[in-house]
Design an enzyme around this catalytic site. Sequence first.
Site, short mmCIF file in Angstrom:
data_model
loop_
_atom_site.label_atom_id
_atom_site.label_comp_id
_atom_site.label_asym_id
_atom_site.label_seq_id
_atom_site.Cartn_x
_atom_site.Cartn_y
_atom_site.Cartn_z
N LYS A 143 -20.31 -17.80 0.75
CA LYS A 143 -21.74 -17.64 0.97
C LYS A 143 -22.42 -16.74 -0.06
O LYS A 143 -21.92 -15.67 -0.38
CB LYS A 143 -21.98 -17.06 2.37
CG LYS A 143 -21.54 -18.00 3.49
CD LYS A 143 -21.87 -17.40 4.86
CE LYS A 143 -21.52 -18.37 5.97
NZ LYS A 143 -21.86 -17.83 7.31
N GLY A 145 -13.49 -3.67 0.36
CA GLY A 145 -14.90 -3.27 0.47
C GLY A 145 -15.33 -2.27 -0.58
O GLY A 145 -16.44 -2.36 -1.11
N GLY A 162 -9.95 -9.54 -0.99
CA GLY A 162 -8.83 -10.15 -0.27
C GLY A 162 -8.49 -11.56 -0.71
O GLY A 162 -7.35 -11.86 -1.09
N ARG A 195 0.82 -1.21 0.00
CA ARG A 195 0.00 0.00 0.00
C ARG A 195 0.86 1.26 0.00
O ARG A 195 0.47 2.28 -0.59
CB ARG A 195 -0.94 -0.01 1.20
CG ARG A 195 -2.10 -0.98 1.03
CD ARG A 195 -3.08 -0.93 2.18
NE ARG A 195 -4.31 -1.65 1.84
CZ ARG A 195 -5.33 -1.82 2.67
NH1 ARG A 195 -5.27 -1.33 3.90
NH2 ARG A 195 -6.41 -2.48 2.28
#
Length: 394
Positions: free
Chosen positions: A195, A375, A352, A36
């Site tokens: 999921k 996100g 991720g 980063r």
Amino acid sequence: MGWNTLDDMDLDGKRVLTRVDINVPVEDGRVSDTTRIDRIVPTINDILAKGGKPMLIAHFGRPKGKVVLDMSLRVVLPALEAALGKSVRLIETLDGAENLTDEARAADVLLLENIRFYPGEEANDPEFAKRLAGLGDVYCNDAFSAAHRAHASTEGVAHHLPSCAGRLMQAELEALEAALGTPKRPVLAVVGGAKVSTKLDLLGNLVEKVNALVIGGGMANTFLAAQGLGVGKSLCEHDMTGTAREIMTKAGAAGCEIILPADVVVAREFKAGAAHEVLPAHACPEDAMILDAGPASVARVNAALDAANTLIWNGPLGAFEIDPFDAATNAAATHAAQLSREGKLISVAGGGDTVAALNQAGAAEDFTYISTAGGAFLEWMEGKPLPGVAALSA
């Protein structure tokens, strides 16, 4: 695209408030992964080259509006200076930023202490945002990974200063626009993971925007069950089968082909090197678990990749962390990388597990763009407006 870049701004002699994401992993008091930090270097160098003075705004951890010494940005200073080859001065308070010492003025780059030490940051307090804005003449947001947060340093400040996207933010937005905004068709999406319930918005948005959708991982088991197939002891959200059928119906109406495993790799235990076998998707034994897609499924995915011009990838096709259940993910990722390398495919991936899986497969370097935004990447794919991006075009 409705927002300015550094190329549009006059920075000569200007103080440039620059929101970055250097929330990096630290082990034994040292930065253990500088990815980063490395990614913000082009933005800082360009600001300096244009005569600007960067003041970096960043968060570290979740101090929740309180000063937590273990979450001080002081720990990133050595890695930041090494990456930039410049002197960086930590400014510990807003008062200090408003009344810079001679030593601070002499530094090439200023770094404001963890912005989340202030309760006004996450609350996006208007007065706090106004005070922050007073520290600069121009605002540059280079933290796409925090753009889904409506915080003072990601959204509020932009309403008070001339604003632009930094190089990393620009690259993210251009890559995502190429993948979903105005893509070169056909578009193929690969969505995996455990999921269905965590990716409902994503699937609902994608089936109306892509030409074909590969569903893998534990999610695929839920879709197989929705078709009346037995999945044994596999990870499966049986209470979501109705939702899975709704998504398939929506896809059919939109002309989006859904590609599910035709064959599966099953085992009786979840461990590395477990005894396993390849079976048709409809033939999973009651005492077995589906842990990967089989070779026929991989061939189908690779054929879809061959037919596509644009690929969006989020999530693995199987339990990629454990050999041999990484085979499908590795094979499809390697094929996508080859097509990208040959200039036949625009490939954008993020999330991720996705980044980890593509790195493990040795495929990440050849993808057109890999987002580390997590996100924010997912919310963009879900079709949600990102406050930090919207503020730049306000």
